[in-house]
Structure formats: structure tokens, C-alpha cells
Design a protein around this motif. Structure first.
Motif, PDB file in Angstrom:
ATOM      1  N   TYR B  92       0.817  -1.215   0.000  1.00  0.00           N
ATOM      2  CA  TYR B  92       0.000   0.000   0.000  1.00  0.00           C
ATOM      3  C   TYR B  92       0.855   1.273   0.000  1.00  0.00           C
ATOM      4  CZ  TYR B  92      -4.493   2.350   0.413  1.00  0.00           C
ATOM      5  OH  TYR B  92      -5.595   3.108   0.158  1.00  0.00           O
ATOM      6  N   PRO B  93       1.889   1.351   0.902  1.00  0.00           N
ATOM      7  CA  PRO B  93       2.729   2.554   0.897  1.00  0.00           C
ATOM      8  C   PRO B  93       3.443   2.753  -0.446  1.00  0.00           C
ATOM      9  CG  PRO B  93       3.172   1.212   2.833  1.00  0.00           C
ATOM     10  CD  PRO B  93       2.302   0.394   1.948  1.00  0.00           C
ATOM     11  N   ILE B  94       3.905   1.663  -1.048  1.00  0.00           N
ATOM     12  CA  ILE B  94       4.595   1.782  -2.330  1.00  0.00           C
ATOM     13  C   ILE B  94       3.646   2.303  -3.394  1.00  0.00           C
ATOM     14  CG2 ILE B  94       5.809   0.488  -4.134  1.00  0.00           C
ATOM     15  CD1 ILE B  94       6.653  -1.498  -2.004  1.00  0.00           C
ATOM     16  N   LEU B  95       2.410   1.810  -3.323  1.00  0.00           N
ATOM     17  CA  LEU B  95       1.394   2.221  -4.283  1.00  0.00           C
ATOM     18  C   LEU B  95       1.168   3.730  -4.210  1.00  0.00           C
ATOM     19  CD1 LEU B  95      -0.433   0.664  -6.244  1.00  0.00           C
ATOM     20  CD2 LEU B  95      -2.207   0.758  -4.520  1.00  0.00           C
ATOM     21  N   ILE B  96       1.033   4.215  -2.972  1.00  0.00           N
ATOM     22  CA  ILE B  96       0.830   5.657  -2.791  1.00  0.00           C
ATOM     23  C   ILE B  96       2.072   6.407  -3.288  1.00  0.00           C
ATOM     24  CG2 ILE B  96       0.353   7.499  -1.117  1.00  0.00           C
ATOM     25  CD1 ILE B  96      -1.911   5.563  -1.244  1.00  0.00           C
ATOM     26  N   ALA B  97       3.244   5.931  -2.882  1.00  0.00           N
ATOM     27  CA  ALA B  97       4.489   6.607  -3.253  1.00  0.00           C
ATOM     28  C   ALA B  97       4.640   6.665  -4.769  1.00  0.00           C
ATOM     29  CB  ALA B  97       5.677   5.892  -2.624  1.00  0.00           C
ATOM     30  N   SER B  98       4.194   5.595  -5.460  1.00  0.00           N
ATOM     31  CA  SER B  98       4.350   5.560  -6.911  1.00  0.00           C
ATOM     32  C   SER B  98       3.592   6.710  -7.571  1.00  0.00           C
ATOM     33  CB  SER B  98       3.857   4.225  -7.460  1.00  0.00           C
ATOM     34  OG  SER B  98       2.449   4.224  -7.506  1.00  0.00           O
ATOM     35  N   GLN B  99       2.576   7.220  -6.888  1.00  0.00           N
ATOM     36  CA  GLN B  99       1.791   8.306  -7.466  1.00  0.00           C
ATOM     37  C   GLN B  99       2.492   9.651  -7.371  1.00  0.00           C
ATOM     38  OE1 GLN B  99      -0.996   7.919  -9.405  1.00  0.00           O
ATOM     39  NE2 GLN B  99       0.013   5.946  -9.173  1.00  0.00           N
ATOM     40  N   THR B 100       3.538   9.734  -6.528  1.00  0.00           N
ATOM     41  CA  THR B 100       4.248  11.007  -6.427  1.00  0.00           C
ATOM     42  C   THR B 100       5.330  11.103  -7.507  1.00  0.00           C
ATOM     43  OG1 THR B 100       5.872  10.075  -4.921  1.00  0.00           O
ATOM     44  CG2 THR B 100       3.888  10.996  -3.930  1.00  0.00           C
ATOM     45  N   ILE B 101       5.601   9.981  -8.202  1.00  0.00           N
ATOM     46  CA  ILE B 101       6.562  10.029  -9.302  1.00  0.00           C
ATOM     47  C   ILE B 101       5.898  10.719 -10.482  1.00  0.00           C
ATOM     48  CG2 ILE B 101       7.961   8.664 -10.892  1.00  0.00           C
ATOM     49  CD1 ILE B 101       7.785   6.377  -8.860  1.00  0.00           C
ATOM     50  N   PRO B 102       6.519  11.751 -11.031  1.00  0.00           N
ATOM     51  CA  PRO B 102       5.940  12.355 -12.240  1.00  0.00           C
ATOM     52  C   PRO B 102       6.085  11.387 -13.406  1.00  0.00           C
ATOM     53  CG  PRO B 102       7.947  13.510 -11.564  1.00  0.00           C
ATOM     54  CD  PRO B 102       7.738  12.418 -10.579  1.00  0.00           C
TER      55      PRO B 102
END
Lengths: 257, 250
Positions: B92-102
Motif C-alpha cells: 500500500y505505501p509503495i502504491l501511494i508513493a508511486s503516485q508522487t513520481i511524475p
């Protein structure tokens, strides 16, 4: 009346584990209790005195810490699927039609009735022509009848009804109570009925069990001195008024704590 | 009749907007910079063979493949996260973090990996649509009614029964909401992918026309892209109506 005990608690103790939010709570302490075959019994008691826990134990959602629960004369911890449970909210699946909802226990247990037989049963329950409707289209009373039919189709001989009429208006409720007695007499099932309405309990039951201590050590039994068929007017008899007074004061002295 | 009136306000607004655009473009009168809507439509008509035969199919294919991969991977991950707590905590945290990558910044690396083939564009589309699908399926599964679950247990239901007869149907409305978001994003994903390197596609064509100062021809494929997005969106709405018929009976 010497009939078989379909449901029997022997020395049952139960407590809920401590969670972050609460301390461990003892609910039952060495309780003995039984229900005869074909009886209609009610359980009354203030909220939080173990009515729902009693149901969870009977259905097998929980098992006692110590003591035994026997169902149809057989002591077992695997009671899931063997007792028909009708919840307080109708809990119909909104995405299933009425027919599909009622078929749920049949699907899960591979029971006998065919769709045609169920449609006939729906008609007997005053739900003719509603088999393809969705629960969202039905009134509260109709939904409870669907929920009751679903409970019956579990095929279990013991049915637990958890305050099934508490959300209905007074008039619908009265009709549903008379309807339920009618069904019970036709169906040859044992019914355990939770309520906190004393009139409802007196009108419906052979025996009433009072849960009024914490933890529960003894379940007090009250025999309803009425023969069947009954009418609502019977509840106005002096001996019943007296019984009702007595039950109210018993529950009230506890509820005040 | 009710439908027509409910759309009439937005139709009126869009008409006024297009009217203003048309007038100002004509007054400005530099069509290579600021084309009027009518000029764009005319250009769309002139370019119809090239656009519809050469550039629309690769873009539509990218969108379809990308969405299908996202739906498969996203639903699988959501189901895995729902059934096993450690998987949820790990992903879940990785999933959220992946959204901050442009995503746009990542796209060149896909070109490096997958070349100018369709797969670099599919990769961008997947990256951009994976998140809404995973989250919506996961939230949908978690929304299944606990009381209903216990009721099914008292009927002797197995874990499998509960998954198929309770969890999946409960997740469906949320899945369709996520899919609607994903469909609109997929058009953006495909277009970005094509900007970075392609031999065909609506996004690629639009960018190529920019270098030729043909701004009407920049807009023409954009009109088509938007039409593709709307068509896919409506398709999802139709599917949703079909699978969630019961919601009309609430």
C-alpha cells in the motif's frame, strides 16, 4: 411436557478478549440453559447483557471458554451452518433479486428446493410476483418476510430470530407477530426470539428467559400462562399484567445500574 | 425528456464558449497560431483518412491494451492486499508513493526499455491507470458488510463462498468508479507515450503538426483523442448500468 432438548448449554462460560478499546468482559459464567423441540422461547434483557452473545454462541460464531453446547443432542463446536439465524437488519443482498436472496442458503448448502418451489413459498409468504424484484423495491415488512424465508431455507430445525421486528412500525409489527406465530405452527420448528419488548415476548412465547446480570450466572425462566391460539387481548388479563409488571421492574432495576 | 433538459445547460454553455472562440479567432486572424473551431473541423475533415486509418488505431489499441493490463494487475494486487494483511502493509505505501513520481518524467526510460514499439506507450498508460483501479477495487472489497459476512458464516459458507458471493459483488460499484477515472487517464497516458517517440498515433501526429506551425492540425487529433476518451467512458457507463442493474431499484 417431556420432549427432546434441541439446544442445551451445560456450564457455559464465555468472555470477550481485551482489545485496545476495552477490557476483557465476562458475559457468561457457568450457565445452564436449554430449549425443547418445537418450542417458541424469547430472550429479553437490557442491551449489553449478552443476548447477542448468546446467539453468537448458539450459531457457532463463537465457542465457549469452558462448558458444552449441544445441538440436537450432539455436543459440537462446529455449529456453523446448522442453526438458522435471522439478523436484526434484514441483510438482504441489494444486488440479488428476491428469489436469488432467498436461494442463498440453498446455494451454500446444496439443499433441495427448486426455484419453482421457492416461488411457491414466496407466494405463501405474501410475496407473490416479487421474485424478480430487488430488495430496494420492497417495504420493511416484506423484506423481513424475505429474510425469514431465507432463514427457513437453511433447513435448520432451530431458528434464532434477533429482534427481527424492531425496525418496523407498530401496526406492521403486530401483523408480523401474528404472521410469525402462524408460520411457526405450520413449520414445526423451534424458535428462539430475542426482543426487548416485553409485550412481544409475552404474546409470542411459551417460555421467556431473562438475562439481567453481568456476567450472567443463571438465566431466569418465566413460563407464559397462556394457551394458544392467543390474541392481543389476552395480554390484558390480570395475571399477565402482573407478570409484565414483575418483568419490567426486574429489567429496570438492572438497567438503572 | 428529463435527460435532454439536464444536458441543455451544459450544451448552451459549450455553444457560447465555442462561439466566443470562433469570434475571437476570426478577429485575431492568425490561424497558424490560434485557429477557430470551424478551421479545426475543416482540417479534421481534410485529414480524415490519415487520422482515422493511420493514427487512430494505434492510439486506441494502446489504450485498450494498457487498460486491460491495469485491470488485470490492479485487481490482482487489490485482491492480494485484501486477503493477506502483510501484502497490504508491504504494497500500500509503495502504491501511494508511486503516485508522487511524475509519470511524464519516467516515460523516456520506457522508450529506452521498450523502444518505439507500442509497449513503451502501453507502459505509460499502465503506470497512470494502475493506481485508480487498484485503490478502487481494494476499497470496494473492504466495503463488504461485516454482518452479512457473519450471516453467511452461520449458513455454513466457506471463505471462497464469501469471496465470490459477497466480497466481489460488493466491490463492483467501486471498481466501476475507478474504471471511469482510469479510462479518462488512459487517453492522457497514451498521448504522452506517443509524444516521446512513435511512428504513428494521434498524440504523435499532433506533436508533428506543431513543428509545422499547423495549429488547426494540432487540434484536430486532440478533438479525436477527446472523442475516444468520451466513447470509452460511455462504454464503461453502459457496462456499469448492465452489471449494476439493481442500483436503479434503490
Amino acid at each position: 411436557m417431556m420432549t427432546n432438548k434441541v439446544l442445551e448449554f451445560t456450564n457455559v462460560s464465555f468472555h470477550y478478549q481485551a482489545t485496545n478499546a476495552s477490557k476483557p468482559t465476562a458475559i457468561f459464567d457457568q450457565v445452564d440453559w436449554h430449549v425443547h423441540e418445537g418450542e417458541f422461547v424469547s430472550i429479553i434483557g437490557p442491551s449489553g447483557y449478552g443476548k447477542s452473545t448468546l446467539f453468537r454462541l448458539v450459531t457457532g460464531l463463537e465457542n465457549p471458554d469452558s462448558g458444552e453446547i449441544s445441538l440436537n443432542g450432539e455436543v459440537t463446536t462446529k455449529r456453523l451452518g446448522k442453526v438458522g439465524y435471522m439478523p436484526q437488519q434484514d441483510l438482504l443482498m441489494p444486488w440479488r433479486t428476491i428469489l436469488e436472496n432467498v436461494q442463498l442458503p440453498v446455494e451454500l448448502q446444496g439443499g433441495k428446493p427448486t426455484a419453482d418451489q421457492i416461488i411457491q413459498l414466496l407466494a405463501d409468504f405474501g410475496l407473490a410476483g416479487e421474485e424478480n424484484a430487488y430488495p430496494g423495491n420492497l417495504s420493511g415488512g416484506m423484506r423481513q418476510r424475505v429474510s425469514f424465508l431465507r432463514t427457513i431455507l437453511t433447513g435448520s430445525n432451530v431458528l434464532l430470530l434477533d429482534e427481527p421486528f424492531s425496525a418496523l412500525d407498530a401496526i406492521t409489527r403486530l401483523t408480523m407477530q401474528e404472521w410469525l406465530i402462524d408460520q411457526w405452527q405450520k413449520l414445526d420448528k423451534t424458535i428462539v426470539f430475542i426482543t426487548h419488548d416485553i409485550d412481544e415476548a409475552l404474546f409470542l412465547s411459551d417460555r421467556i428467559f431473562v438475562l439481567a446480570e453481568r456476567p450472567v450466572q443463571t438465566i431466569r425462566e418465566v413460563i407464559v400462562p397462556l394457551s394458544r391460539p392467543r390474541t392481543m387481548r389476552d395480554l390484558a388479563r390480570p395475571e399477565l399484567m402482573e407478570l409484565k409488571e414483575q418483568l419490567i421492574s426486574e429489567l429496570r432495576s438492572e438497567a438503572r445500574l | 425528456m428529463k435527460k435532454i433538459t439536464s444536458y441543455s445547460w451544459s450544451i448552451l454553455f459549450v455553444t457560447i464558449l465555442l462561439g466566443l472562440w470562433e469570434i475571437s479567432a476570426r478577429l485575431y486572424d492568425k490561424s497558424f497560431l490560434f485557429p477557430s473551431p470551424s478551421a479545426i473541423l475543416i482540417r479534421l475533415w481534410e485529414l480524415k483518412t490519415e487520422l482515422f486509418i493511420h493514427h487512430l488505431p494505434p492510439t486506441a489499441l494502446t489504450i485498450l491494451i494498457g487498460l486491460s493490463i491495469s485491470i488485470m494487475l490492479g485487481s490482482t494486487l487489490a485482491i492480494a492486499m485484501y486477503s493477506k494483511k502483510p501484502i497490504e502493509q508491504a504494497f500500500y505505501p509503495i502504491l501511494i508513493a508511486s503516485q508522487t513520481i511524475p509519470v511524464i518524467a519516467l516515460a523516456p526510460i520506457f522508450v529506452l526499455w521498450f523502444g518505439y514499439s507500442i509497449w513503451s506507450k502501453v507502459a505509460v498508460t499502465v503506470l497512470i491507470t494502475f493506481f485508480p483501479i487498484t485503490v478502487s477495487v481494494f476499497d470496494g472489497l473492504r466495503s463488504s458488510d461485516r454482518n452479512l459476512r457473519e450471516l453467511m458464516l452461520t449458513m455454513g459458507a466457506s471463505a471462497k463462498d464469501i469471496f465470490y458471493k459477497l466480497d466481489l459483488p460488493s466491490a463492483l460499484p467501486s471498481f466501476f468508479s475507478g474504471l471511469k477515472v482510469a479510462v479518462t487517464l488512459s487517453v492522457i497516458g497514451a498521448a504522452i507515450g506517443e509524444w516521446l517517440g512513435a511512428q504513428a498515433g494521434l498524440g504523435y501526429f499532433s506533436r508533428r503538426m506543431m513543428t509545422q506551425f499547423d495549429s488547426a492540425a494540432v487540434f484536430a487529433p486532440i478533438v479525436l483523442l477527446s472523442a475516444v476518451g468520451i466513447i470509452f467512458f460511455l462504454l464503461v457507463v453502459v457496462l456499469e448500468k448492465h452489471f449494476l442493474q439493481w442500483r436503479n431499484h434503490q
